[in-house]
Every structure is written in structure tokens, then in C-alpha cells.
Design an enzyme around this catalytic site. Structure first.
Site, PDB file in Angstrom:
ATOM      1  N   ASP A 146     -41.023  20.614  28.951  1.00  0.00           N
ATOM      2  CA  ASP A 146     -40.602  19.494  29.753  1.00  0.00           C
ATOM      3  C   ASP A 146     -41.815  18.747  30.661  1.00  0.00           C
ATOM      4  OD1 ASP A 146     -38.259  19.873  29.276  1.00  0.00           O
ATOM      5  OD2 ASP A 146     -37.326  20.961  30.958  1.00  0.00           O
ATOM      6  N   THR A 154     -25.588  36.132  18.569  1.00  0.00           N
ATOM      7  CA  THR A 154     -26.611  37.602  18.521  1.00  0.00           C
ATOM      8  C   THR A 154     -27.302  37.733  19.576  1.00  0.00           C
ATOM      9  OG1 THR A 154     -27.827  36.785  17.019  1.00  0.00           O
ATOM     10  CG2 THR A 154     -25.925  37.408  16.116  1.00  0.00           C
ATOM     11  N   ARG A 176     -32.805  30.678  19.897  1.00  0.00           N
ATOM     12  CA  ARG A 176     -32.007  32.016  20.012  1.00  0.00           C
ATOM     13  C   ARG A 176     -30.604  31.789  19.602  1.00  0.00           C
ATOM     14  NH1 ARG A 176     -30.631  34.825  25.800  1.00  0.00           N
ATOM     15  NH2 ARG A 176     -29.620  32.864  26.182  1.00  0.00           N
ATOM     16  N   ASP A 192     -41.225  24.504  33.144  1.00  0.00           N
ATOM     17  CA  ASP A 192     -41.122  24.556  31.704  1.00  0.00           C
ATOM     18  C   ASP A 192     -42.164  23.706  31.210  1.00  0.00           C
ATOM     19  OD1 ASP A 192     -39.982  23.308  29.253  1.00  0.00           O
ATOM     20  OD2 ASP A 192     -37.931  24.407  29.722  1.00  0.00           O
TER      21      ASP A 192
END
Length: 213
Positions: free
Chosen positions: A206, A107, A103, A203
Site C-alpha cells: 500500500d 486450508t 493464502r 503495509d
């Protein structure tokens, strides 16, 4: 976009073990591998095939083989790599490309930081692997990237999805003239304030690979 939630006792069983925070990393990896193979069976229901004539030990007969060009499997780095072997176990003749999405913090839009894919994907069926559909930004960006290269049929395979991610992905893909479907083992309740799926499994990257120090 078609959303397909795979309902099977073995899928539920393996997903429950994945959710458990006490499941050790090696077992987590093995479970992801096994679960993806089950999801891949459903995800490849519409894979393109062609008729072929073969000789059995008894007679000649018509059979089926995967059509050309071969399906393209695209894991999204890094967590998608943990799904690759499970997918290839079912479709060993598939070709593999890689895509890294991140990302842009200015923006807030997804951007590509790495890719290893053919420049022309015309006529290709693509299977995108990403464990978690949370906000939907990365997966939506990956699908758009493949469509821009010419892919004409895309299936996204995820372990889990959040309703917010599904909605955003549907909005992002609404104007695309390319068939797209999502295959998941479960749609969970929501995203929390940190953007994690609830109840989720944490996650995925992870838990697959640990934290690089």
C-alpha cells in the site's frame, strides 16, 4: 537456513525513513529502491562466477564474470515489484521471473495464483524479493515452488522480518535439500494480532502503490 541481518549506517538511515508514516509515497518508493541495492550487495556475496581471460590496455589478465545460467530474480507480486529495480541495478544481467502467492482461506496454505517462470530451474540460483517476512507463509510457499521447479540455491531478500516469520520459514524449509538464506535490514519485535510486523513500516504494498479503489 542462514539469516543475515545487514548492519550498515546507510541501511539503518534509509530504514528509519521508511518506517516514518509521514514519508510520502514517491520518497518511500525511492528509499525501497536504494535500500534493496544495499541489501543486494550482501545477498549476492555467494553468486556463482567463472574465470575469464581479458586484455587490458596494458596486458592480458584473469578476471571474473557471472557464471551461466544467469541468476534468476523473482519478485513476489505485488509488493516485490517495488524491489526489482534496486536488485537489477546491481545485477543487470540477471533474468526475471514473477510469482503471485495468496493464502487459501479454507486450508490457510499458500497457493500460486500467477507465475511466469521457466519450467526447469535446474542449476539456477534464485533471488526472491518480498518486502515483509511476517507470517512466512507466502515466502515459504514461493521457495517451495522454486525448489519443485529444480532451483538449487535460493536467497530471500526482505526489508523487514518478524521472529515468527523466520521461525515458520525455517520449519517449512527444514526438509529441503537446497541451500537457502535470508537477507534482511532488520528483525523486528513481533507480529501484532492483525499480522503486521511491530514496529514495522505498515503495509509495504500500500505504501508503494496505494490502495486501488
Amino acid at each position: 537456513m542462514e539469516v543475515r541481518v545487514v548492519q550498515h549506517p546507510l541501511v539503518d538511515h534509509k530504514l528509519t525513513l521508511l518506517r516514518n508514516k509521514l514519508t510520502p509515497q514517491p520518497v518511500f518508493r525511492q528509499l525501497v529502491d536504494e535500500l534493496v541495492t544495499l541489501l543486494a550487495y550482501e545477498a549476492t556475496f555467494g553468486v556463482r562466477v567463472t574465470e575469464v581471460t581479458i586484455d587490458t590496455p596494458v596486458s592480458r589478465t584473469l578476471g571474473t564474470r557471472l557464471a551461466d545460467p544467469a541468476p534468476l530474480v523473482v519478485p513476489i507480486l505485488r509488493a516485490g515489484l517495488g524491489m526489482l529495480d534496486g536488485m537489477l541495478r546491481l545485477v543487470p544481467t540477471a533474468e526475471v521471473g514473477f510469482l503471485g502467492m495468496i493464502r487459501d482461506e479454507e486450508t490457510l496454505e499458500p497457493m500460486t495464483y500467477a507465475e511466469r517462470l521457466p519450467q526447469d530451474l535446474s542449476g539456477r540460483q534464485c533471488y526472491v524479493l518480498d518486502p515483509m517476512l511476517a507470517t512466512g507463509g507466502s515466502l515459504g510457499g514461493a521457495v517451495q515452488f522454486l525448489v519443485d521447479r529444480g532451483a538449487d540455491d535460493i536467497t530471500c531478500v526482505c526489508l523487514l522480518a518478524a521472529p515468527e516469520g523466520i521461525e515458520r520459514l525455517q520449519n517449512l524449509l527444514a526438509d529441503l535439500k537446497v541451500p537457502c538464506r535470508l537477507v534482511v535490514s532488520a528483525v523486528d519485535e513481533q507480529l501484532n494480532e492483525q499480522g503486521y510486523i511491530v514496529p514495522g513500516l505498515g503495509d509495504a504494498g500500500d505504501r508503494l502503490y496505494g490502495l486501488a479503489q
